[in-house]
Design a protein around this motif. Structure first.
Motif, PDB file in Angstrom:
ATOM      1  N   GLY A 419      -7.530   1.162  -3.786  1.00  0.00           N
ATOM      2  CA  GLY A 419      -8.982   1.492  -3.436  1.00  0.00           C
ATOM      3  C   GLY A 419      -9.626   0.670  -2.529  1.00  0.00           C
ATOM      4  O   GLY A 419     -11.039   0.837  -2.838  1.00  0.00           O
ATOM      5  N   ASN A 420      -9.162  -0.038  -1.730  1.00  0.00           N
ATOM      6  CA  ASN A 420      -9.873  -1.124  -1.201  1.00  0.00           C
ATOM      7  C   ASN A 420      -9.476  -1.009   0.413  1.00  0.00           C
ATOM      8  O   ASN A 420      -8.205  -0.918   0.674  1.00  0.00           O
ATOM      9  CB  ASN A 420      -9.403  -2.443  -1.854  1.00  0.00           C
ATOM     10  CG  ASN A 420     -10.222  -3.408  -1.056  1.00  0.00           C
ATOM     11  OD1 ASN A 420     -11.289  -3.460  -0.632  1.00  0.00           O
ATOM     12  ND2 ASN A 420      -9.554  -4.940  -1.202  1.00  0.00           N
ATOM     13  N   PRO A 421     -10.521  -0.699   1.120  1.00  0.00           N
ATOM     14  CA  PRO A 421     -10.113  -0.505   2.567  1.00  0.00           C
ATOM     15  C   PRO A 421      -9.245  -1.615   3.229  1.00  0.00           C
ATOM     16  O   PRO A 421      -8.390  -1.307   3.840  1.00  0.00           O
ATOM     17  CB  PRO A 421     -11.475  -0.537   3.265  1.00  0.00           C
ATOM     18  CG  PRO A 421     -12.564  -0.367   2.211  1.00  0.00           C
ATOM     19  CD  PRO A 421     -11.789  -0.787   0.868  1.00  0.00           C
ATOM     20  N   GLU A 422      -9.532  -2.906   2.778  1.00  0.00           N
ATOM     21  CA  GLU A 422      -8.571  -3.852   3.310  1.00  0.00           C
ATOM     22  C   GLU A 422      -7.294  -3.945   2.897  1.00  0.00           C
ATOM     23  O   GLU A 422      -6.400  -3.934   4.147  1.00  0.00           O
ATOM     24  CB  GLU A 422      -9.441  -5.099   2.926  1.00  0.00           C
ATOM     25  CG  GLU A 422      -8.856  -6.494   3.629  1.00  0.00           C
ATOM     26  CD  GLU A 422      -9.403  -7.526   3.037  1.00  0.00           C
ATOM     27  OE1 GLU A 422      -8.714  -8.821   3.332  1.00  0.00           O
ATOM     28  OE2 GLU A 422     -10.510  -7.705   2.419  1.00  0.00           O
ATOM     29  N   THR A 423      -7.124  -3.515   1.689  1.00  0.00           N
ATOM     30  CA  THR A 423      -5.746  -3.372   1.229  1.00  0.00           C
ATOM     31  C   THR A 423      -5.058  -2.123   2.054  1.00  0.00           C
ATOM     32  O   THR A 423      -3.874  -2.300   2.334  1.00  0.00           O
ATOM     33  CB  THR A 423      -5.634  -3.288  -0.416  1.00  0.00           C
ATOM     34  OG1 THR A 423      -6.555  -4.038  -0.884  1.00  0.00           O
ATOM     35  CG2 THR A 423      -4.387  -3.315  -0.764  1.00  0.00           C
ATOM     36  N   ALA A 424      -5.843  -1.014   2.131  1.00  0.00           N
ATOM     37  CA  ALA A 424      -5.363  -0.072   2.721  1.00  0.00           C
ATOM     38  C   ALA A 424      -4.938  -0.218   4.234  1.00  0.00           C
ATOM     39  O   ALA A 424      -3.864   0.191   4.530  1.00  0.00           O
ATOM     40  CB  ALA A 424      -6.473   1.182   2.668  1.00  0.00           C
ATOM     41  N   ASP A 425      -5.789  -0.957   4.934  1.00  0.00           N
ATOM     42  CA  ASP A 425      -5.406  -1.417   6.424  1.00  0.00           C
ATOM     43  C   ASP A 425      -4.020  -2.389   6.196  1.00  0.00           C
ATOM     44  O   ASP A 425      -3.084  -1.921   6.962  1.00  0.00           O
ATOM     45  CB  ASP A 425      -6.511  -2.262   6.959  1.00  0.00           C
ATOM     46  CG  ASP A 425      -7.503  -1.233   7.377  1.00  0.00           C
ATOM     47  OD1 ASP A 425      -7.424  -0.198   7.367  1.00  0.00           O
ATOM     48  OD2 ASP A 425      -8.761  -1.926   7.491  1.00  0.00           O
ATOM     49  N   ASN A 426      -3.853  -3.240   5.335  1.00  0.00           N
ATOM     50  CA  ASN A 426      -2.739  -4.096   5.395  1.00  0.00           C
ATOM     51  C   ASN A 426      -1.392  -3.010   4.828  1.00  0.00           C
ATOM     52  O   ASN A 426      -0.533  -3.264   5.820  1.00  0.00           O
ATOM     53  CB  ASN A 426      -2.747  -4.739   4.052  1.00  0.00           C
ATOM     54  CG  ASN A 426      -3.638  -5.995   4.558  1.00  0.00           C
ATOM     55  OD1 ASN A 426      -3.698  -6.218   5.661  1.00  0.00           O
ATOM     56  ND2 ASN A 426      -3.725  -6.861   3.591  1.00  0.00           N
ATOM     57  N   LYS A 427      -1.615  -2.001   4.341  1.00  0.00           N
ATOM     58  CA  LYS A 427      -0.764  -0.956   3.651  1.00  0.00           C
ATOM     59  C   LYS A 427      -0.123  -0.252   4.967  1.00  0.00           C
ATOM     60  O   LYS A 427       0.953   0.095   5.216  1.00  0.00           O
ATOM     61  CB  LYS A 427      -1.183  -0.190   2.505  1.00  0.00           C
ATOM     62  CG  LYS A 427      -0.144   0.849   2.147  1.00  0.00           C
ATOM     63  CD  LYS A 427       0.607   0.054   0.855  1.00  0.00           C
ATOM     64  CE  LYS A 427       1.834   0.984   0.768  1.00  0.00           C
ATOM     65  NZ  LYS A 427       2.799   0.207  -0.086  1.00  0.00           N
ATOM     66  N   TYR A 428      -1.160   0.254   5.825  1.00  0.00           N
ATOM     67  CA  TYR A 428      -0.837   0.820   7.058  1.00  0.00           C
ATOM     68  C   TYR A 428       0.090   0.247   7.925  1.00  0.00           C
ATOM     69  O   TYR A 428       1.184   0.779   8.346  1.00  0.00           O
ATOM     70  CB  TYR A 428      -2.100   1.349   7.784  1.00  0.00           C
ATOM     71  CG  TYR A 428      -3.057   2.563   7.087  1.00  0.00           C
ATOM     72  CD1 TYR A 428      -2.497   3.667   6.857  1.00  0.00           C
ATOM     73  CD2 TYR A 428      -4.269   2.027   6.989  1.00  0.00           C
ATOM     74  CE1 TYR A 428      -3.381   4.484   6.146  1.00  0.00           C
ATOM     75  CE2 TYR A 428      -5.228   3.055   6.500  1.00  0.00           C
ATOM     76  CZ  TYR A 428      -4.810   4.566   6.189  1.00  0.00           C
ATOM     77  OH  TYR A 428      -5.429   5.422   5.457  1.00  0.00           O
TER      78      TYR A 428
END
Lengths: 954, 189
Positions: A419-428
């Protein structure tokens, strides 16, 4: 399968349409429902073989709801009920007739049902029909609706059951026959089942809600009717109790979930770091739960009874600090070493008394101590294995891991908890890399450019790691030995360093070695996933090696202590004898009163159990210190420096070199597992260790969640927990076994200290059990025990277990095979279907080969050669394989090309083999089999009978 | 909490518990969060729909690449605008809850991935799915060649009946083998 399916559906549509037309179609509800059905259709089409049942069920249920609605209406006023019912019946009968036309195969049974019904209530029916006529068609809309809905039913079973139901309802007031009772009961059971499983259906909430309500109403209404006469009250009571029980259960569930601690904290971590980091905390929480139970066992059955009912401190020598230590017993440095008062406290084995029964309750403390010591292992084993089994069920078998790498990456790689944009970017980014990687992997399966160099490097890396493992093992052994020497020296001469060398070295090794391994692993150049596994394995080996070296060194010490203990024992006996001799000679009496020495002054043995326990406690404490310090320095300080020095530094500290730390999942999990191993081993010698561990887990939960949230950054390559749960559980199980061994060994072989602990005075620790069996239990139990431990009984038992193991293994292999077969079958069936539909050659190589073998398949001529038709070609054309439909004739070119493309290599065997098989059709076919063959033989030369077909192929 | 409980009604609450995988506390929390999304005047109306944009402001959904699809799949709205009622919202949470079965999770996952709502995952769906997973930026995007290769590989693996699409049963077959689908297909309020 699909075409068939489609047909079914089209029939359904027709059916529905007809029915609706047949009934009064003015109802909006019906129209909407129909539209919904239509909308749902394409989706349903997608469901294939496996979903058929499901679909049927769904349809049924869909039908059910309005019917029930109708019934509910009915239930209200008694007088209107009859009308509506009849109406329903009427419409239904009509429609069932209509649908009979369509669904021919069903009609038989249906008519049977009808017949049955007629038989049952013939007189009643007549009456009804009369009434019906009178009332005509202008009935309530609901009734119509319900009737129309009912028509949609395709299943006879359903139909019949519903008819019966109606019957039931009708004659409710009257006595119910046995069969009706049973049917009603079944229905009620079904409804109950529906209520229980409703949440598993992927329907809209609204629909489920109405269904639930209807089902509940139904159950409520008819459950009462089931019992009758005397049984009625009891039945009602039972029903009520069942309801109460369900409610209680649910409340208990709610309570249970409310009791699970740290949900919020873990959720925060989850949304910031993904499920992998959270999996560590969930594991930590699980461990906490396990240890709470262990704590309950240990404190509830051993520690607290001893405190409450045992002798107080200072009453006997083992519970008193010796005179020479008393001066320093309260010093801080002594206490941190777990000497002084701590050593002679409830925390350690030595404190417990060997009195058989204590207190008012006659609590058998020594027995309880032994049983709890063993029970801790038993309980842990059970829990770990159960958790593993559950995990295995949940997460698929993972057996065909290689089969679905891409699909899994595609369908399951997103972590919905993020639920964290930064983590989401890393995940992408990490998903993209993993896609690219796997594509590259697939494209060039290993393009080893310099295999020798790599091999050399890998061997070198492994040698290096083995060296460092051996080195660390030796270092520990050396240090433990040295500590024994130190232990014999005067304590005041030793520095702090010398006193705590063992723990210090072990913690240091645990700190230094993993990064070292990681550095060495760079040489190997493995895929990250494999590298991670190697890394984990190596760290595991390191920890295990260290622990066992430590244990062996400890055993040396124990043996030495046992030796010295003998001397001391002799010395005490000697002193006692001397005292007795002196006393008797002095007072001239043989009646020697017990020596009156202050407990602090009594000569005592070294009590090796307490020493071992002390080592474990010290190790645990130093482990805690090192872990917490590492977090404080390695993560927190680093984060502070990076954050604040970044304003005045020459390069970007946050993005550049030191950066923020990442949470080391595997290291932390392994640390936790080994810590637990130490607890398991040490708990027997130091009951207080369990309590200490609880404190550790509790504090580390808060401390680490804080640390991870404020000092760490999400992993650059966010990887998921990925079934590692069971991997960690497996490690835990292994550690559990390995920590079980030394404890059981000491219990079974070493003799306990003579003057401390609950087993003092016994030859072996387990003698406590024998003693209890002999003295406190009836004789026959002792006999049973003797028989049960007879090798003659144990051997067959072991044999039986081995056989069971073998059998289960064989069964699982069989299932695996069946699985593969089914998969193949599914594929085959589908291909067959497709071929039939497309009139094309099969795409399957095996099928193609087979088709080549079929008579004259390969004789289909190319259109160019068709103009001058030689006699046998014409004949062949007529007798083409039945699979090829006439419509396909124009596609001759295609076919030809397909055939020649498909089977280039099996040509030779094909031309040779089918000879004998081709014989009969040719014979039957025409007048000139002889010439054809003859010609073929002549032209083909060495080829034999395969000649003629080949001619036209080329 | 007392106010939310009274708003929800005891019977309804117990029915919701019966129908979802959520516990009482979770339902109450969901209700609280849901009412927070409502505007002042909407609060009094029963069965209000919250438009998708407002649902998507929830931090739990904000960074999810499938957020729009999720709303769409769980919405019962006639206009297909992805707006959710409270019951839809509960449906969503139930499917994404910890205790939901693999069956139900895979069902909804399939529908989320089925971008054109035609009941199968065809090449177009898979392509959109890949684009969702690799993010919006160009640097993380796959090239067309890579995309083609990837989709071919996926179809090769999971398309058991070789009809060029992945249907629900094939999808469930693949998903049920995956060790970490259940643990990652989760949204907790």
């Amino acid at each position: 399968m699909p075409p068939k399916r489609k047909n079914n559906i089209s029939i359904n549509i027709e059916d529905v349409g007809m029915d609706v037309d047949a009934s009064d179609s003015g109802s909006e509800v019906e129209a909407r429902r129909r539209a919904k059905n239509r909308r749902a259709k394409p989706q349903r089409k997608a469901k294939r073989v496996s979903d058929n049942d499901d679909e049927d069920e769904e349809e049924e249920d869909e039908d059910e709801s309005p019917r029930k609605r109708g019934r509910k209406k009915k239930a209200k006023p008694r007088d209107s009920e009859d009308d509506e019912e009849e109406d329903n019946r009427n419409v239904k009968r009509k429609s069932s007739k209509a649908s009979r036309k369509k669904a021919k195969d069903e009609s038989d049974e249906e008519s049977e049902d009808e017949g049955e019904k007629k038989k049952k209530g013939a007189s009643k029916k007549e009456k009804e029909e009369n009434k019906e006529k009178g009332k005509g068609k202008g009935k309530g809309k609901q009734g119509k609706d319900a009737g129309a809905e009912k028509d949609k039913k395709k299943k006879n079973r359903k139909l019949s059951s519903s008819i019966e139901e109606e019957e039931e309802e009708k004659s409710e007031g009257e006595s119910l026959s046995e069969g009706e009772m049973a049917a009603l009961k079944e229905e009620v059971e079904e409804k109950k089942k529906l209520i229980a499983t409703l949440r598993n259906k992927p329907w809209r909430m609204k629909r489920r809600l109405t269904l639930l309500k209807e089902a509940q109403d139904f159950v409520e209404k008819f459950e009462g009717a089931l019992g009758k006469g005397k049984g009625r009250k009891l039945f009602a009571f039972k029903v009520m109790m069942a309801k109460k029980l369900i409610k209680l259960k649910r409340d208990f569930e709610n309570f249970k979930t409310a009791c699970i601690p740290w949900e919020g904290k873990i959720k925060d971590v989850e949304s910031h770091f993904g499920s992998s980091v959270a999996s560590y905390f969930i594991f930590l929480r699980w461990m906490y739960g396990l240890n709470m139970v262990l704590l309950g066992l240990m404190f509830g059955l051993v520690v607290v009874p001893e405190v409450l009912m045992g002798l107080p401190y200072g009453s006997i020598p083992r519970k008193t600090v010796p005179r020479e230590e008393q001066a320093t017993a309260m010093d801080y440095s002594t206490l941190t070493d777990f000497e002084g008062y701590f050593k002679y406290s409830i925390l350690f084995y030595g404190y417990y008394n060997n009195e058989r029964q204590i207190g008012l309750l006659k609590f058998r403390l020594p027995l309880s101590y032994l049983l709890v010591g063993v029970g801790i292992f038993g309980y842990s084993l059970m829990v770990v294995i159960r958790t593993m089994a559950r995990n295995a069920n949940e997460g698929g078998d993972g057996g065909d891991e290689g089969d679905f790498t891409f699909s899994w990456k595609m369908f399951t790689s997103w972590d919905y908890l993020i639920g964290n944009p930064e983590t989401a970017d890393n995940k992408y980014a990490s998903i993209t890399t993993s896609f690219k990687e796997s594509i590259v992997d697939e494209q060039m399966n290993q393009k080893d450019e310099n295999i020798h160099l790599r091999r050399f490097l890998r061997v070198l890396a492994n040698v290096l790691i083995l060296c460092s493992l051996g080195g660390s093992g030796y270092l520990i052994y050396y240090v433990v030995k040295r500590s024994q020497v130190f232990a014999n020296m005067n304590k005041d001469d030793l520095t702090w360093m010398e006193k705590n060398e063992v723990e210090f070295v072990m913690s240091l090794l645990g700190l230094v070695c993993p990064p070292l391994f990681e550095a060495i692993a760079e040489l190997e150049d493995y895929h990250p996933r494999i590298a991670l596994k190697w890394q984990l394995g190596r760290i595991f080996a390191l920890f295990l090696g260290n622990l066992y070296t430590f244990l062996f060194a400890l055993f040396d010490e124990v043996n030495a202590k046992l030796e010295s203990e003998k001397d001391i024992k002799n010395a005490t006996i000697l002193a006692l004898n001397e005292y007795a001799a002196n006393y008797s000679s002095y007072y001239n009496t043989t009646n020697v009163p017990p020596q009156n020495v202050h407990p602090a002054d009594v000569i005592r043995g070294p009590c090796w159990e307490t020493a071992v326990g002390k080592e474990f406690v010290k190790l645990t404490v130093s482990d805690i210190q090192v872990t917490y310090l590492t977090i404080l320095v390695g993560d927190f300080l680093r984060a502070v420096i990076v954050r604040f020095l970044n304003y005045c530094w020459c390069w970007d500290l946050e993005a550049g070199f030191p950066s923020y730390g990442e949470f080391d999942i595997s290291g932390n999990v392994l640390g936790l597992i080994f810590n637990q191993g130490m607890i398991w081993m040490g708990a027997f010698y130091a009951p207080g260790l369990v309590g200490l561990n609880i404190l550790r887990l509790l504090s580390s939960m808060y401390y680490q969640t804080w640390a991870v949230m404020c000092t760490n950054v999400p992993h650059e390559r966010v990887f998921k927990a990925s079934g590692s749960n069971n991997f960690y559980m497996g490690l835990l199980l292994l550690v559990l076994f390995l920590s079980l061994l030394p404890v059981v060994y000491t219990i079974m072989t070493l003799s306990p200290s003579f003057d401390c602990g609950p087993f003092s005075g016994q030859e072996k620790m387990y003698d406590v059990v024998m003693e209890t069996i002999d003295q406190d239990l009836p004789a026959f139990i002792g006999n049973i025990f003797v028989y049960a431990t007879n090798p003659g009984l144990i051997m067959p038992a072991v044999l039986l277990m081995v056989l069971a193991l073998y059998y289960l293994n064989a069964v699982s292999k069989g299932y695996q095979q069946a699985n593969i077969d089914l998969k193949k079958k599914m594929q085959m069936a589908r291909e067959e279907e497709k071929n039939r539909r497309n009139n094309k050659d099969s795409t399957n190589q095996v099928m193609k080969d087979l088709e080549d073998l079929l008579p004259n398949k390969s004789l289909i001529p190319p259109p160019a050669e068709e103009e001058p038709p030689p006699p046998d070609v014409v004949v062949d054309k007529g007798s083409r394989s039945p699979k090829v439909k006439p419509g396909a004739a124009g596609k001759g070119v295609h076919l030809q090309r397909d055939v020649s493309l498909a089977a280039p290599n099996p040509r030779d065997p094909v031309t040779r083999d089918p000879g004998p098989r081709r014989g009969p059709p040719e014979n039957a076919r025409g007048p000139q089999p002889g010439p054809g063959r003859g010609r073929g033989g002549g032209r083909g030369g060495g080829r034999g009978r395969g000649g003629p077909p080949r001619q036209y192929e080329y | 909490m007392g106010t939310t409980a009274s708003q929800l009604g005891k019977d309804l609450l117990s029915e919701y518990q019966e129908l979802t995988f959520l516990t009482k506390q979770e339902i109450l929390l969901a209700h609280k969060r849901f009412t927070e999304l409502l505007t002042k005047d909407e609060k009094d109306l029963p069965n209000t729909r919250v438009p998708a944009e407002r649902i998507l402001t929830l931090p739990e959904l904000k960074s999810n690449p499938f957020r729009k699809r999720i709303c769409h799949v769980f919405s019962t709205s006639e206009q297909k605008d992805g707006s959710l009622t409270f019951e839809d919202f509960l449906d969503l949470l139930s499917a994404f809850s910890d205790s939901a079965t693999l069956e139900i999770k895979s069902h909804y996952a399939f529908r989320i991935f089925d971008f054109d709502d035609d009941g199968t995952l065809d090449c177009g769906d898979l392509e959109k799915l890949v684009n969702c997973l690799t993010g919006e930026t160009d640097e993380t995007r796959l090239t067309t060649e890579e995309m083609r290769q990837l989709i071919n590989n996926i179809l090769e693996e999971s398309d058991i009946d070789k009809d060029g699409t992945v249907n629900l049963s094939e999808f469930q077959h693949v998903i049920s083998r995956s060790p970490d689908f259940v643990s990652s297909f989760k949204i907790v309020l």
